[in-house]
Motif scaffolding. Structure first.
Motif, PDB file in Angstrom:
ATOM      1  N   ARG B 127       0.833  -1.200   0.000  1.00 56.73           N
ATOM      2  CA  ARG B 127       0.000   0.000   0.000  1.00 56.73           C
ATOM      3  C   ARG B 127       0.871   1.255   0.000  1.00 56.73           C
ATOM      4  N   GLU B 128       1.927   1.207   0.793  1.00 60.63           N
ATOM      5  CA  GLU B 128       2.830   2.359   0.869  1.00 60.63           C
ATOM      6  C   GLU B 128       3.481   2.641  -0.492  1.00 60.63           C
ATOM      7  N   LYS B 129       3.979   1.574  -1.136  1.00 56.11           N
ATOM      8  CA  LYS B 129       4.683   1.771  -2.408  1.00 56.11           C
ATOM      9  C   LYS B 129       3.724   2.130  -3.528  1.00 56.11           C
ATOM     10  N   ALA B 130       2.518   1.564  -3.484  1.00 50.76           N
ATOM     11  CA  ALA B 130       1.510   1.922  -4.487  1.00 50.76           C
ATOM     12  C   ALA B 130       1.174   3.404  -4.345  1.00 50.76           C
ATOM     13  N   GLY B 131       1.065   3.859  -3.099  1.00 56.12           N
ATOM     14  CA  GLY B 131       0.756   5.261  -2.845  1.00 56.12           C
ATOM     15  C   GLY B 131       1.828   6.173  -3.409  1.00 56.12           C
ATOM     16  N   LEU B 132       3.071   5.751  -3.268  1.00 56.96           N
ATOM     17  CA  LEU B 132       4.205   6.518  -3.772  1.00 56.96           C
ATOM     18  C   LEU B 132       4.081   6.744  -5.284  1.00 56.96           C
ATOM     19  N   LEU B 133       3.571   5.737  -5.975  1.00 52.66           N
ATOM     20  CA  LEU B 133       3.419   5.807  -7.436  1.00 52.66           C
ATOM     21  C   LEU B 133       2.003   6.208  -7.828  1.00 52.66           C
ATOM     22  N   ARG B 134       1.195   6.647  -6.848  1.00 47.98           N
ATOM     23  CA  ARG B 134      -0.202   7.044  -7.070  1.00 47.98           C
ATOM     24  C   ARG B 134      -0.973   5.956  -7.799  1.00 47.98           C
ATOM     25  N   MET B 135      -0.743   4.732  -7.386  1.00 47.66           N
ATOM     26  CA  MET B 135      -1.466   3.631  -8.002  1.00 47.66           C
ATOM     27  C   MET B 135      -2.488   3.111  -7.009  1.00 47.66           C
ATOM     28  N   ASP B 136      -3.712   2.920  -7.500  1.00 50.92           N
ATOM     29  CA  ASP B 136      -4.798   2.437  -6.664  1.00 50.92           C
ATOM     30  C   ASP B 136      -4.490   1.004  -6.219  1.00 50.92           C
ATOM     31  N   MET B 137      -4.660   0.740  -4.939  1.00 45.75           N
ATOM     32  CA  MET B 137      -4.417  -0.596  -4.390  1.00 45.75           C
ATOM     33  C   MET B 137      -5.261  -1.647  -5.130  1.00 45.75           C
ATOM     34  N   GLU B 138      -6.428  -1.240  -5.620  1.00 46.90           N
ATOM     35  CA  GLU B 138      -7.288  -2.182  -6.351  1.00 46.90           C
ATOM     36  C   GLU B 138      -6.569  -2.753  -7.571  1.00 46.90           C
ATOM     37  N   MET B 139      -5.708  -1.922  -8.196  1.00 44.95           N
ATOM     38  CA  MET B 139      -4.959  -2.386  -9.368  1.00 44.95           C
ATOM     39  C   MET B 139      -4.047  -3.542  -8.987  1.00 44.95           C
ATOM     40  N   GLY B 162       9.665  -0.694  -5.791  1.00 40.19           N
ATOM     41  CA  GLY B 162       9.556  -0.174  -4.437  1.00 40.19           C
ATOM     42  C   GLY B 162       9.412  -1.286  -3.413  1.00 40.19           C
ATOM     43  N   ILE B 163       8.603  -2.265  -3.751  1.00 40.74           N
ATOM     44  CA  ILE B 163       8.360  -3.371  -2.821  1.00 40.74           C
ATOM     45  C   ILE B 163       9.603  -4.243  -2.668  1.00 40.74           C
ATOM     46  N   LEU B 164      10.280  -4.511  -3.789  1.00 38.93           N
ATOM     47  CA  LEU B 164      11.426  -5.426  -3.729  1.00 38.93           C
ATOM     48  C   LEU B 164      12.686  -4.715  -3.225  1.00 38.93           C
ATOM     49  N   ASP B 165      12.713  -3.388  -3.323  1.00 33.84           N
ATOM     50  CA  ASP B 165      13.785  -2.577  -2.743  1.00 33.84           C
ATOM     51  C   ASP B 165      15.188  -3.045  -3.134  1.00 33.84           C
ATOM     52  N   PRO B 166      15.505  -3.020  -4.436  1.00 35.02           N
ATOM     53  CA  PRO B 166      16.807  -3.527  -4.895  1.00 35.02           C
ATOM     54  C   PRO B 166      17.942  -2.542  -4.595  1.00 35.02           C
ATOM     55  N   ALA B 167      19.174  -3.050  -4.661  1.00 35.14           N
ATOM     56  CA  ALA B 167      20.331  -2.172  -4.510  1.00 35.14           C
ATOM     57  C   ALA B 167      20.700  -1.567  -5.858  1.00 35.14           C
ATOM     58  N   PHE B 168      20.378  -2.310  -6.922  1.00 34.12           N
ATOM     59  CA  PHE B 168      20.772  -1.876  -8.260  1.00 34.12           C
ATOM     60  C   PHE B 168      19.623  -2.123  -9.231  1.00 34.12           C
ATOM     61  N   ALA B 169      19.255  -1.091  -9.980  1.00 35.52           N
ATOM     62  CA  ALA B 169      18.147  -1.244 -10.919  1.00 35.52           C
ATOM     63  C   ALA B 169      18.579  -0.906 -12.338  1.00 35.52           C
ATOM     64  N   VAL B 170      18.161  -1.756 -13.261  1.00 38.93           N
ATOM     65  CA  VAL B 170      18.310  -1.458 -14.681  1.00 38.93           C
ATOM     66  C   VAL B 170      16.911  -1.173 -15.192  1.00 38.93           C
ATOM     67  N   GLY B 187       9.151   9.511 -12.274  1.00 39.00           N
ATOM     68  CA  GLY B 187      10.456  10.105 -11.984  1.00 39.00           C
ATOM     69  C   GLY B 187      10.643  10.304 -10.485  1.00 39.00           C
ATOM     70  N   ASP B 188       9.610  10.864  -9.841  1.00 43.84           N
ATOM     71  CA  ASP B 188       9.671  11.060  -8.383  1.00 43.84           C
ATOM     72  C   ASP B 188       9.820   9.709  -7.677  1.00 43.84           C
ATOM     73  N   GLY B 189       9.104   8.694  -8.193  1.00 44.52           N
ATOM     74  CA  GLY B 189       9.170   7.352  -7.604  1.00 44.52           C
ATOM     75  C   GLY B 189      10.584   6.782  -7.684  1.00 44.52           C
ATOM     76  N   ILE B 190      11.203   6.905  -8.847  1.00 47.23           N
ATOM     77  CA  ILE B 190      12.576   6.396  -9.008  1.00 47.23           C
ATOM     78  C   ILE B 190      13.505   7.090  -8.016  1.00 47.23           C
ATOM     79  N   ASN B 191      13.367   8.414  -7.920  1.00 45.69           N
ATOM     80  CA  ASN B 191      14.208   9.155  -6.967  1.00 45.69           C
ATOM     81  C   ASN B 191      13.985   8.671  -5.536  1.00 45.69           C
ATOM     82  N   ALA B 192      12.700   8.510  -5.184  1.00 47.90           N
ATOM     83  CA  ALA B 192      12.392   8.129  -3.799  1.00 47.90           C
ATOM     84  C   ALA B 192      12.922   6.737  -3.478  1.00 47.90           C
ATOM     85  N   ILE B 193      12.818   5.843  -4.439  1.00 46.13           N
ATOM     86  CA  ILE B 193      13.187   4.451  -4.157  1.00 46.13           C
ATOM     87  C   ILE B 193      14.696   4.221  -4.295  1.00 46.13           C
ATOM     88  N   MET B 194      15.304   4.852  -5.297  1.00 41.91           N
ATOM     89  CA  MET B 194      16.670   4.461  -5.656  1.00 41.91           C
ATOM     90  C   MET B 194      17.748   5.504  -5.363  1.00 41.91           C
TER      91      MET B 194
END
Ligand code: ADP
Ligand code: MG
Lengths: 248, 248
Positions: B127-139, B162-170, B187-194
């Protein structure tokens, strides 16, 4: 006493001939009766999951306006056959979900016959087959619609999933339709696990066995989708997936 | 600290060389953009890093945090901290996002010797990560990417990250298919997560526009299977105004 069938009989054409020859002829006279009184709704669940050959034969009589539901998993180690003959009353409904799943070299089959002799009845069958090793999964589905059985709606949907080269499925729909105002949707397809889905799942950290399990679960889930009881759904799914877990 | 070292990487598909001596080092805390014309090999690089079957490495090496990445199975790479954001996220009918991601996260955690997350804790995280990306939990209760628009798929990829919280993303063209508003959210999501001192990103993009939101530390041009030019963020601006041919 019945005579033993052979694979020359249409109805047994994909069966394991060697096993048939060893059957006790008495079992051919054994039918499990499942009768649903007019207007009633009833459900039966069948699991074939033994070590030896199994022959399960169910004769379903669905009274006028009644609904019968039958869900089954054929997941044993040896030749197993679930045979279902259904007589539908006027305005009756029959719901069927069946799964054959397993490896080794066994033949597992589901054979159904819908007898639509009266008008306004509906039947809906969803069959899924998942096999590996050199196993075979068969579905023979016959639908008879008599001349007077107008407004019959008989649907039949078979999908096979082959997990390893060497396994096989056979699907044989057989429609005998003598009424003119009927709907008989039927489909049969065979495929393999979706490689891109497998890689996608691996890229998220799922090991191959777990990814395969989720994909198989999704695949056979269709057969149990019409089952309203979640607990029963889970029980059937567990039996089916346990067979997958044994996969060598 | 060095996160990723790609040294003289050669790879081919169906015997056709695609990557021809690619060398690149990414340190923790850095975001690198890889740009390049269509067909340059950007997705091939992403898939080779992810270990996709059919992408054969014929030379060179890749290490992630000192470990030989190419020696790992795809799911082991995810467990080692790598996340691959797909240019074309895959649809998985019959498997819900929630089930998929919980199984994936817990498979990773188990492999790392951490305790699996309970259903409740997982939903809280989702729910937290979906909120970060403004995605409805229903999705997230719907099946993986099934019926999602192009933009929704990309947003769902970032929720997964966001959920898997990797150290390195491609991230392979995570910006394609996004309208301007969604681009900002992603873009904001990538910044917040990575955006963190112990994380790094390889941002593959065709256009400059995502880089307005996710400011890269380095920009590389990939052409004909090699890095042909590298520079700072200003290189992306030049590419945008002058085109690849003039710059590379
Ligand atoms: N599955 C494939 N089979 C054969 N050739 C491929 C395949 N995928 C990509 N290629 C080729 O590899 C080259 C690089 O493709 P790709 O990595 O997708 O480029 P980019 O992502 O930079 O647009 C292209 O020439 C493309 O045609
Ligand atoms: Mg690409």
């Amino acid at each position: 006493m019945a005579t033993l069938p052979t694979t020359r009989d249409e109805n047994w054409r994909y069966a394991d001939g060697a096993v048939l020859a060893q059957l006790d002829p008495d079992v051919l006279d054994q039918w499990d009766d499942f009768d649903v009184a007019p207007g009633e709704t009833a459900r039966r669940i069948i699991m074939a999951g033994g070590a030896g050959p199994e022959l399960i034969r169910v004769r379903v009589t669905v009274g006028d306006g009644a609904t019968a539901e039958l869900f089954g998993v054929v997941a044993g180690d040896a030749y197993a056959r679930l045979e279902v003959v259904v007589h539908l009353g006027r305005g009756a409904h029959f719901q069927f979900g069946g799964v054959t799943i397993g490896g080794g070299d066994a033949v597992r089959e589901i054979v159904t016959r819908m007898d639509h002799a009266l008008p306004d009845a509906t039947s809906d069958q969803v069959i899924r087959a998942v096999h590996w090793g050199t196993a075979t999964g068969n579905f023979l589905g016959r639908i008879d619609v008599a001349r007077h059985a107008q407004k019959t709606d008989a649907a039949q949907d078979f999908k096979g999933l082959i997990l390893e080269r060497g396994a096989a499925t056979n699907a044989r729909p057989e429609l005998e339709i003598y009424a003119d105002d009927v709907k008989c949707a039927h489909g049969a397809s065979i495929g393999q696990l979706d490689e891109s889905a497998r890689f996608y799942m691996a890229a998220r950290g799922l090991p191959p066995e777990l990814a395969r399990k989720l994909l198989v679960q999704a695949f056979i889930g269709d057969a149990f989708a019409a089952l309203g009881d979640e607990g029963e759904q889970e029980r059937l799914m567990d039996v089916a997936l346990a067979a997958l877990g044994d996969r060598s | 600290m060095t996160m990723l070292i790609i040294d003289n990487l050669h790879a081919e598909i169906d015997g056709k060389p695609i990557l021809k001596g690619l060398t690149l080092t990414v340190n923790a805390g850095e975001i690198h953009a890889i740009m390049g014309p269509n067909g340059a090999g950007k997705s091939t690089l992403a898939y080779v890093l992810g270990g996709r079957p059919g992408y054969e490495v014929t030379g060179g090496s890749v290490t992630l945090n000192g470990a030989d990445l190419l020696d790992m199975d795809p799911h082991e790479r995810a467990t080692a901290g790598m996340f691959l954001g797909f240019q074309y996220p895959v649809e998985i009918p019959g498997v819900s996002n929630v089930q998929f991601l919980r199984e994936a996260l817990n498979a990773q955690r188990t492999a790392r010797g951490e305790a699996p997350l309970s259903g409740g804790d997982f939903l809280k995280l989702a729910r937290e990560k979906a909120g970060l990306l403004r995605m409805d939990m229903e999705m997230l209760k719907r099946n993986v990417n099934v019926g999602f628009s192009g933009g929704e798929k990309k947003r769902a990829e970032m929720v997964q990250m966001g959920i898997l919280d990797p150290a390195f993303a491609v991230l392979d063209e995570t910006d394609s298919g996004l309208d301007i508003d969604a681009l900002r959210v992603v873009g904001d999501g990538i910044n917040a997560i990575m955006r963190a001192p112990d994380k790094a990103v390889l941002l593959i993009t065709h256009y400059q526009r995502l880089l307005d939101y996710v400011r890269p530390d380095f920009v590389h041009v990939l052409a004909a299977g090699r890095i042909v030019t590298s520079g700072g963020p200003e290189l992306a601006q030049r590419l945008e105004s002058e085109g690849y041919e003039a710059v590379a």
